[in-house]
Scaffold this motif. Structure first.
Motif, PDB file in Angstrom:
ATOM      1  N   PHE A 152      -1.003   3.284   9.729  1.00  0.00           N
ATOM      2  CA  PHE A 152      -1.544   2.587  10.611  1.00  0.00           C
ATOM      3  C   PHE A 152      -1.972   0.888   9.979  1.00  0.00           C
ATOM      4  O   PHE A 152      -1.781  -0.010  10.760  1.00  0.00           O
ATOM      5  CB  PHE A 152      -2.899   3.145  11.235  1.00  0.00           C
ATOM      6  CG  PHE A 152      -2.758   4.007  12.335  1.00  0.00           C
ATOM      7  CD1 PHE A 152      -2.897   3.372  13.657  1.00  0.00           C
ATOM      8  CD2 PHE A 152      -2.476   5.346  12.123  1.00  0.00           C
ATOM      9  CE1 PHE A 152      -2.710   4.535  14.588  1.00  0.00           C
ATOM     10  CE2 PHE A 152      -2.483   6.339  13.274  1.00  0.00           C
ATOM     11  CZ  PHE A 152      -2.454   5.620  14.392  1.00  0.00           C
ATOM     12  N   THR A 153      -2.509   0.914   8.848  1.00  0.00           N
ATOM     13  CA  THR A 153      -2.991  -0.090   8.492  1.00  0.00           C
ATOM     14  C   THR A 153      -1.934  -1.460   8.033  1.00  0.00           C
ATOM     15  O   THR A 153      -1.761  -2.503   8.372  1.00  0.00           O
ATOM     16  CB  THR A 153      -3.850  -0.052   7.236  1.00  0.00           C
ATOM     17  OG1 THR A 153      -3.401   0.649   6.241  1.00  0.00           O
ATOM     18  CG2 THR A 153      -5.258   0.642   7.734  1.00  0.00           C
ATOM     19  N   THR A 154      -0.799  -0.706   7.526  1.00  0.00           N
ATOM     20  CA  THR A 154       0.279  -1.575   7.075  1.00  0.00           C
ATOM     21  C   THR A 154       1.143  -1.958   7.864  1.00  0.00           C
ATOM     22  O   THR A 154       1.793  -3.099   8.147  1.00  0.00           O
ATOM     23  CB  THR A 154       1.102  -0.995   5.953  1.00  0.00           C
ATOM     24  OG1 THR A 154       1.535   0.277   6.355  1.00  0.00           O
ATOM     25  CG2 THR A 154       0.250  -0.852   4.656  1.00  0.00           C
ATOM     26  N   SER A 155       1.263  -1.153   9.202  1.00  0.00           N
ATOM     27  CA  SER A 155       1.897  -1.386  10.425  1.00  0.00           C
ATOM     28  C   SER A 155       1.401  -2.626  11.084  1.00  0.00           C
ATOM     29  O   SER A 155       2.048  -3.596  11.325  1.00  0.00           O
ATOM     30  CB  SER A 155       2.113  -0.098  11.408  1.00  0.00           C
ATOM     31  OG  SER A 155       2.753   0.752  10.763  1.00  0.00           O
ATOM     32  N   GLY A 156       0.094  -2.555  11.012  1.00  0.00           N
ATOM     33  CA  GLY A 156      -0.740  -3.811  11.903  1.00  0.00           C
ATOM     34  C   GLY A 156      -0.551  -4.979  10.680  1.00  0.00           C
ATOM     35  O   GLY A 156      -0.312  -6.253  11.139  1.00  0.00           O
ATOM     36  N   ILE A 198       5.349   7.124  13.403  1.00  0.00           N
ATOM     37  CA  ILE A 198       4.306   6.153  13.344  1.00  0.00           C
ATOM     38  C   ILE A 198       4.479   5.362  12.056  1.00  0.00           C
ATOM     39  O   ILE A 198       3.602   4.332  11.912  1.00  0.00           O
ATOM     40  CB  ILE A 198       2.831   6.707  13.419  1.00  0.00           C
ATOM     41  CG1 ILE A 198       2.413   7.888  12.378  1.00  0.00           C
ATOM     42  CG2 ILE A 198       2.847   7.678  14.802  1.00  0.00           C
ATOM     43  CD1 ILE A 198       0.944   8.078  12.369  1.00  0.00           C
ATOM     44  N   SER A 199       5.336   5.617  11.063  1.00  0.00           N
ATOM     45  CA  SER A 199       5.274   4.692   9.912  1.00  0.00           C
ATOM     46  C   SER A 199       6.285   3.651  10.307  1.00  0.00           C
ATOM     47  O   SER A 199       7.579   3.461   9.862  1.00  0.00           O
ATOM     48  CB  SER A 199       6.097   5.537   8.808  1.00  0.00           C
ATOM     49  OG  SER A 199       5.144   6.587   8.465  1.00  0.00           O
ATOM     50  N   VAL A 200       5.855   2.674  11.169  1.00  0.00           N
ATOM     51  CA  VAL A 200       6.772   1.642  11.715  1.00  0.00           C
ATOM     52  C   VAL A 200       6.558   0.348  11.133  1.00  0.00           C
ATOM     53  O   VAL A 200       6.785  -0.791  11.529  1.00  0.00           O
ATOM     54  CB  VAL A 200       6.449   1.358  13.329  1.00  0.00           C
ATOM     55  CG1 VAL A 200       6.882   2.745  13.985  1.00  0.00           C
ATOM     56  CG2 VAL A 200       4.986   1.099  13.556  1.00  0.00           C
ATOM     57  N   GLN A 201       5.819   0.270   9.798  1.00  0.00           N
ATOM     58  CA  GLN A 201       5.388  -0.806   9.056  1.00  0.00           C
ATOM     59  C   GLN A 201       6.724  -1.835   8.683  1.00  0.00           C
ATOM     60  O   GLN A 201       6.485  -2.851   8.639  1.00  0.00           O
ATOM     61  CB  GLN A 201       4.717  -0.439   7.934  1.00  0.00           C
ATOM     62  CG  GLN A 201       5.163   0.423   6.988  1.00  0.00           C
ATOM     63  CD  GLN A 201       4.876   1.752   6.815  1.00  0.00           C
ATOM     64  OE1 GLN A 201       5.155   2.223   7.991  1.00  0.00           O
ATOM     65  NE2 GLN A 201       4.273   2.368   6.102  1.00  0.00           N
ATOM     66  N   TRP A 202       8.070  -1.055   8.440  1.00  0.00           N
ATOM     67  CA  TRP A 202       9.182  -1.746   7.966  1.00  0.00           C
ATOM     68  C   TRP A 202       9.838  -2.448   8.953  1.00  0.00           C
ATOM     69  O   TRP A 202      10.577  -3.299   8.705  1.00  0.00           O
ATOM     70  CB  TRP A 202      10.080  -0.840   7.308  1.00  0.00           C
ATOM     71  CG  TRP A 202       9.242   0.087   6.235  1.00  0.00           C
ATOM     72  CD1 TRP A 202       8.923   1.324   6.099  1.00  0.00           C
ATOM     73  CD2 TRP A 202       8.865  -0.464   4.869  1.00  0.00           C
ATOM     74  NE1 TRP A 202       8.188   1.716   5.039  1.00  0.00           N
ATOM     75  CE2 TRP A 202       8.252   0.657   4.373  1.00  0.00           C
ATOM     76  CE3 TRP A 202       8.819  -1.813   4.226  1.00  0.00           C
ATOM     77  CZ2 TRP A 202       7.491   0.553   3.183  1.00  0.00           C
ATOM     78  CZ3 TRP A 202       8.168  -2.083   3.059  1.00  0.00           C
ATOM     79  CH2 TRP A 202       7.490  -0.737   2.435  1.00  0.00           C
TER      80      TRP A 202
END
Length: 589
Positions: A152-156, A198-202
Motif C-alpha cells: 500500500f505505502t510504496t504503491s502510493g 495489490i503489489s502495484v508499486q512497480w
C-alpha cells in the motif's frame, strides 16, 4: 481571460520536472520552501519525496482499515485461501533460495513427488524475496502483514513520484497517490488477500522511468526503464503485459505529437533505444520464453472464464462490492458474473469531477497549452475497452452480438497465451492509475487558479475518504492444529500425503513442518500435474496406502481413517485425536 485561466498544464513534449509553473503558487509551496531552508537540500529532498509521502499513505492505511493495525502481531491480514497461498510464497522463496539454494520456479515440495513448475504461479518473486528475508527476523504472519502494508505505502509513493514528475504539484501529487492506492480496485483485492495483485508499486515506477527515457533519451535512462520493467515482471505477468501496452501507447503518442514515425531510430535516440530493447530481451526473455514453452509443451489449465471476468461497463461509474456502503449498490453488483473483487473498478467522484473541471478549463481556454494529460486519457480509454473483455455487458445485461468485435477477443487470437489469464477485468489497474494522473493535472490547475484557498486539498481529501471508505479487511488467526507440530518434530524430510486438509491450509501448515506435501493450491496447474494428481487421488480414495508409500515415497499420512494399522502393516500412529490420525507408514527406511 484572466491570468489564472492561463495556467499551463505540463507539456508532454518536455520533461515536466524541467518546466514547472513558477508563476503560480501551490498550497504546499511554502511548506517545501521552509523544509529546504531548515535542512540540507539532499536531506530535504529525501524527507519531502520519500519520508513524508510514505508516512502519509501509512497513516491513512491505518485509519481507513482501523482497527486492523491493532492485530498486527496476532493475526494475518488475510483470508485462509489466497492469503495462505501468498504467505506460502514468502516461505518458499526463503526456503528455495536461502536454504535449498535452488531456483524458486520449480518445486517438489508441492505435488510431491512429480512436482510443479511455478513459472505460471503468482509467486510474486521480488516481493516474496523481501518477505522471505523478513522471516529471519519475524514470524510468518508479521512478515505477510509487513508486505501488505509495504504494498500500500510504496504503491502510493511511486504514484506520487509519477504525478509530481508530471505536474510539480506536491499536494496534488499526494492526493493522486491516494486516488491510486486507496482505490476500490486495490482494496477489493486486499480484501481477498491477493497480495500479488495489490503489489502495484512497480507499474507507476516503470511508467515514470519510461516517460523520462522516451522524452530525454540517454543510456542511463534506458537502463533504468528496462530495470523497472524487470521489477514489474518479477511481480506479476499480468502487469508486465499491461505495462508494455501502456508504454507502446506512450511511444505512439510521442511519435504522433512529433509527427515522426522514425523518431526512435534517429541518431540521437538509436543507441539508447537499442540498449533498452537489449536489456529488456535479456531480462524478460527467459521468463517469457519459459512460460510460452510450458504452455506449449504441457498446457496450462485455465482457472478463470474470460466471459465471467469481463468487466461491466457501469463498473467504472458504480461502487462495487467492496466499499463501506455496499448495500446501496447491491442491486447492481450482486447480478454480475464472477466475483465482486474482479468487478471493483469504480474511479470515484473526485475523478469524474476533475474531468468536468478540466473540460470547463478547456472550454474557457479553447485549447490546452500543453498535451501532457492527453496520453493518460488515451491509456485509460484503451485499457477500459480491453477490460470489457470478450463480451459487452452493461449493468449486468450481456450484448452477445458485440462479442465478435471486442478488442480483447482479437488480442486473444493474436496472443494465445493470454487465454491462460482469463481475467480482462484486472486491466482496471491502468485506468485507475491514469485516473490518478489525470486528477493530479486537475489538482495542479485548480490549486494554481486558487492559490489562497489552502483548504481545497483538505476538502478533496475528505471527499476521497468518504467516497472510497472500504469495508473491514479480513483477519485470520495463525493457530495451527497440534498434529502439525508433531510432523515438524519427526526427523528427516520425508513427504506427507494429506487426505483431510484443504490445499491452501496444507500449504500454510507446510511452512511449519517443512516437509514436502501432496497436491497444492497454486494459481495455475498444467495438464500433466492435474493428471498425476487424479491418479494419486484414485489410490487414496481406494485406500491403497501401501502403494502410496512404496510407489510415491510418502512417509506420513494424515487421514480420518482409523483402520490403517493392522497386523500386517508397518504403519504406526504418531498422532491421534477424535477427528484426525497421523501415521508413519513405515515403508521408507
Amino acid at each position: 481571460m484572466t491570468g489564472a485561466d492561463r495556467t499551463p498544464i505540463a507539456d508532454s513534449t518536455n520533461t515536466p520536472s524541467s518546466t514547472p509553473n513558477s508563476n503560480t503558487s501551490q498550497p504546499s509551496q511554502g511548506f517545501l520552501a521552509a523544509l529546504n531552508r531548515r535542512l540540507d537540500p539532499r536531506l530535504a529532498r529525501v524527507v519531502s519525496m520519500g519520508v513524508i509521502p510514505l508516512l502519509f499513505y501509512f497513516v491513512f492505511f491505518c485509519l481507513l482499515t482501523y482497527p486492523l493495525i491493532l492485530s498486527f502481531s496476532t493475526h494475518f491480514f488475510a483470508d485462509t485461501y489466497d492469503g495462505f497461498q501468498s504467505s506460502w510464497n514468502l516461505w518458499w522463496m526463503n526456503k528455495s533460495v536461502l536454504q535449498l539454494h535452488q531456483t524458486p520456479w520449480l518445486t517438489t515440495y508441492l505435488h510431491y513427488p512429480y512436482g510443479i513448475a511455478l513459472i505460471a504461479h503468482d509467486l510474486n518473486p521480488i516481493n516474496a524475496f523481501v518477505g522471505g528475508l523478513l522471516l529471519n527476523f519475524v514470524a510468518l504472519p508479521q512478515a505477510f502483514n509487513i508486505m501488505l502494508i509495504v504494498a500500500f505505502t510504496t504503491s502510493g509513493l511511486t504514484a506520487f513520484w509519477l504525478a509530481y514528475y508530471l505536474t510539480q504539484s506536491y499536494a496534488g501529487s499526494l492526493l493522486a497517490g491516494f486516488v491510486f492506492v486507496f482505490s476500490n480496485y486495490v482494496f477489493a483485492h486486499a480484501h481477498s488477500s491477493h497480495l500479488t495483485i495489490i503489489s502495484v508499486q512497480w507499474i507507476p515506477l516503470f511508467l515514470l522511468a519510461f516517460h523520462r527515457f522516451i522524452h530525454k533519451p540517454s543510456l542511463g535512462q534506458a537502463v533504468l526503464a528496462a530495470l523497472a520493467l524487470l521489477a514489474v515482471t518479477l511481480t506479476n505477468f499480468y502487469f508486465v503485459f499491461y505495462s508494455v501496452i501502456a508504454g507502446g501507447i506512450m511511444v505512439l503518442w510521442l511519435m504522433a505529437s512529433q509527427r515522426d514515425v522514425l523518431l526512435f531510430f534517429r541518431r540521437s535516440r538509436l543507441a539508447s533505444t537499442l540498449v533498452f530493447v537489449a536489456i529488456t530481451i535479456a531480462t524478460l526473455g527467459p521468463m517469457t520464453l519459459s512460460l510460452v514453452l510450458l504452455n506449449t509443451n504441457d498446457h496450462i489449465v485455465p482457472v478463470h472464464d474470460t466471459v465471467n471476468y469481463s468487466l461491466d461497463v457501469v463498473a467504472y461509474l458504480m461502487p462495487g462490492g467492496h466499499w463501506r456502503s455496499t448495500p446501496l449498490t447491491s442491486w447492481y453488483w450482486t447480478n454480475l458474473l464472477g466475483n465482486a473483487d474482479e468487478h471493483s473498478a469504480y474511479l470515484g467522484i473526485v475523478f469524474w469531477a476533475v474531468c468536468l473541471y478540466l473540460l470547463y478549463v478547456v472550454v474557457r481556454r479553447r485549447k490546452f497549452t500543453g498535451q501532457g494529460v492527453g496520453v493518460w486519457f488515451a491509456i485509460l480509454g484503451v485499457f477500459a475497452i480491453l477490460s470489457f473483455g470478450s463480451i459487452l455487458r452493461i449493468a449486468g445485461r450481456s450484448i452477445p452480438a458485440a462479442g465478435a468485435i471486442m478488442p480483447y477477443s482479437l488480442a486473444e487470437k493474436l496472443l494465445p497465451t493470454l487465454r491462460v489469464t482469463g481475467v480482462p477485468a484486472r486491466m482496471v489497474i491502468l485506468p485507475v492509475l491514469c485516473a490518478a494522473m489525470i486528477c493530479a493535472y486537475g489538482f495542479k490547475v485548480l490549486f494554481s487558479n486558487h492559490p489562497t484557498r489552502w483548504w481545497l486539498p483538505l476538502v478533496i481529501l475528505i471527499v476521497l475518504i468518504v467516497d472510497m471508505y472500504p469495508p473491514a479487511l479480513l483477519t485470520t488467526d495463525p493457530a495451527q492444529p497440534a498434529w502439525v507440530a508433531v510432523l515438524r518434530d519427526q526427523p528427516g524430510n520425508d513427504a506427507v500425503v494429506d487426505t483431510v486438509t484443504l490445499n491452501a491450509f496444507a500449504m500454510y501448515y507446510q511452512t511449519t513442518h517443512n516437509k514436502p506435501i501432496s497436491f497444492g493450491y497454486t494459481s495455475r496447474n498444467t495438464q500433466s500435474v492435474d493428471r498425476q494428481d487424479k491418479q494419486l487421488h484414485d489410490l487414496l480414495d481406494s485406500k491403497q496406502y501401501a502403494r502410496v508409500c512404496e510407489e510415491y515415497k510418502f512417509r506420513y499420512l494424515v487421514t480420518t481413517d482409523s483402520r490403517v494399522v493392522d497386523s500386517d502393516s508397518a504403519a504406526k500412529a504418531i498422532y491421534s485425536d477424535p477427528k484426525i490420525t497421523v501415521y508413519d507408514l513405515g515403508c521408507i527406511k
